[in-house]
Design an enzyme around this catalytic site. Structure first.
Site, PDB file in Angstrom:
ATOM      1  N   LEU A  65       0.897  -1.195   0.086  1.00  0.00           N
ATOM      2  CA  LEU A  65      -0.109   0.198  -0.107  1.00  0.00           C
ATOM      3  C   LEU A  65       0.927   1.203  -0.057  1.00  0.00           C
ATOM      4  O   LEU A  65       2.012   1.100   0.396  1.00  0.00           O
ATOM      5  CB  LEU A  65      -0.791  -0.121   1.277  1.00  0.00           C
ATOM      6  CG  LEU A  65      -1.960  -1.084   1.198  1.00  0.00           C
ATOM      7  CD1 LEU A  65      -2.350  -1.311   2.605  1.00  0.00           C
ATOM      8  CD2 LEU A  65      -2.989  -1.028   0.087  1.00  0.00           C
ATOM      9  N   PRO A  66       0.284   2.439  -0.442  1.00  0.00           N
ATOM     10  CA  PRO A  66       0.992   3.590  -0.516  1.00  0.00           C
ATOM     11  C   PRO A  66       1.776   3.958   0.777  1.00  0.00           C
ATOM     12  O   PRO A  66       2.922   4.616   0.696  1.00  0.00           O
ATOM     13  CB  PRO A  66       0.210   4.477  -1.226  1.00  0.00           C
ATOM     14  CG  PRO A  66      -0.943   3.909  -1.743  1.00  0.00           C
ATOM     15  CD  PRO A  66      -1.004   2.558  -1.027  1.00  0.00           C
ATOM     16  N   THR A 100       6.490   0.435   2.651  1.00  0.00           N
ATOM     17  CA  THR A 100       7.384   1.306   3.161  1.00  0.00           C
ATOM     18  C   THR A 100       6.413   2.218   4.268  1.00  0.00           C
ATOM     19  O   THR A 100       5.722   3.015   3.957  1.00  0.00           O
ATOM     20  CB  THR A 100       8.065   2.101   2.323  1.00  0.00           C
ATOM     21  OG1 THR A 100       8.823   1.345   1.416  1.00  0.00           O
ATOM     22  CG2 THR A 100       9.259   2.588   3.252  1.00  0.00           C
ATOM     23  N   LYS A 173      14.675  -0.213   5.287  1.00  0.00           N
ATOM     24  CA  LYS A 173      14.128   0.120   3.824  1.00  0.00           C
ATOM     25  C   LYS A 173      14.233   1.614   3.875  1.00  0.00           C
ATOM     26  O   LYS A 173      14.630   2.159   2.715  1.00  0.00           O
ATOM     27  CB  LYS A 173      12.610  -0.300   3.523  1.00  0.00           C
ATOM     28  CG  LYS A 173      11.953   0.543   2.395  1.00  0.00           C
ATOM     29  CD  LYS A 173      12.668   0.109   1.197  1.00  0.00           C
ATOM     30  CE  LYS A 173      12.281   1.002   0.068  1.00  0.00           C
ATOM     31  NZ  LYS A 173      10.956   0.542  -0.267  1.00  0.00           N
ATOM     32  N   LYS A 241       6.873  11.425   1.327  1.00  0.00           N
ATOM     33  CA  LYS A 241       6.277  10.544   2.468  1.00  0.00           C
ATOM     34  C   LYS A 241       7.394   9.783   2.993  1.00  0.00           C
ATOM     35  O   LYS A 241       7.427   9.755   4.550  1.00  0.00           O
ATOM     36  CB  LYS A 241       5.143   9.427   1.801  1.00  0.00           C
ATOM     37  CG  LYS A 241       4.679   8.538   2.939  1.00  0.00           C
ATOM     38  CD  LYS A 241       5.553   7.157   2.958  1.00  0.00           C
ATOM     39  CE  LYS A 241       5.250   6.511   1.802  1.00  0.00           C
ATOM     40  NZ  LYS A 241       5.678   4.829   2.082  1.00  0.00           N
TER      41      LYS A 241
END
Length: 307
Positions: A65-66, A100, A173, A241
């Site tokens: 997902l974003p 992430t 990450k 983000k």
């Protein structure tokens, strides 16, 4: 054959879901985009009618997902929204979050999971081409026995790198993205300095690749700048983000991190100029536009000594 649920069929999630289906697993996929869901079905997955439906009966549930807010909304929505996908998982199943995200979020959600449900945070790197050909690096955080259990499924997507306890996959990450974003911002600046001072762009790139300046960024990202599309597979919104999440992690360091701060400023400036939906390497486009120079290079170009 493993029963897999897959939620999130975007630029990265779609190809990963397709690889799992191609490997012979039974995959139930869901996405809010009808086109993305249709593509997953065409690749061999079955369509779920909701995130909860995708999770029901899954041995392994993937989410891609974003942003952290999307993970929380899907897995554990507010009281007025009914149960989330997390509550639909049965004892013995594993939730693997490829997003992430925030390390504290997956730790909290894992603590709220039904008894016998385990979690792994495994954000990925390697770009969309890596998602398509199964050459991603997956940064896995979680109990070692749980990672061992899902490793055969994860390896359809790429190489699994165990990072430690739950949440450390997200940290690793974000650290790799920290270095990527610093490198991408610096690459645009370096190319502009060379071209503005009379160096032919192609020769400059060859010199970078054959020197101490060589990097994945120089080899993988430069062609997207040269082509002028600036890599639309990853948006400035995602860069901003991730840099915001990095700022949260950086608070634990207790020291000034000027390179990371400068990279965040560079990407935010690009987003203000071109919009959050613009491609990631618009961070280099901003320099081109301000300096009134071009970083275009023909794809058929070869160094003069090989011509």
């Amino acid at each position: 054959m493993t029963a897999i649920g897959f939620i999130g069929l975007g630029t990265m999630g779609g190809p990963m879901c397709a690889r799992l289906a191609a490997a012979g697993h039974s995959v139930r996929a869901f996405d809010l985009s009808a086109d993305a869901l249709d593509a997953a079905v065409a690749a061999g997955a079955d369509a779920a009618i909701s995130a909860v439906d995708a999770a029901t009966g899954a041995d392994v549930l993937f989410t891609s997902l974003p942003a952290p807010a999307d993970v929380e909304a899907v897995m554990a929505p507010g009281d007025d929204d009914g149960d989330g996908a997390l509550a639909a998982l049965a004892s013995g199943s594993v939730w693997v979050d490829l997003t992430t995200s925030r390390p504290d979020l997956i730790r909290r959600l894992a603590s709220e999971a039904p008894d016998g449900v385990h979690a792994v945070d495994s954000p990925v790197t390697g770009a969309v081409d890596g998602a398509r050909n199964g050459s991603l690096a997956l940064f896995a955080g979680g109990d070692r026995s749980t990672i061992k259990h899902v490793r055969p499924v994860l390896e359809h997507l790429g190489s699994v790198i165990e990072c430690g306890a739950l949440g450390t996959g997200c940290v690793v990450k974000l650290v790799t993205n920290q270095l990527w974003f610093v490198g991408a911002a610096a690459l645009g600046e370096a190319l502009a300095v060379g071209v503005a001072n009379g160096v032919q762009l192609g020769e400059l790139w060859e010199a970078i690749k054959h020197s101490v300046a060589d990097s994945f960024v120089a080899r993988h990202d430069a062609p997207s700048i040269f082509a002028g599309h600036y890599d639309p597979s990853f948006s400035l919104a995602l860069c901003v983000k991730d840099l915001g999440l990095l700022a949260e992690l950086a608070e634990s360091v207790g020291a000034d991190l000027p390179m990371t701060t400068a990279a965040r400023d560079a990407f935010e400036r690009a987003a203000e100029r071109y919009g959050l939906d613009a491609p990631e390497l618009s961070v280099a486009r901003r320099i081109e536009d301000d300096a009134d120079l071009s970083l275009r290079l023909d794809g058929d170009w070869v160094p003069h000594w090989e011509a």
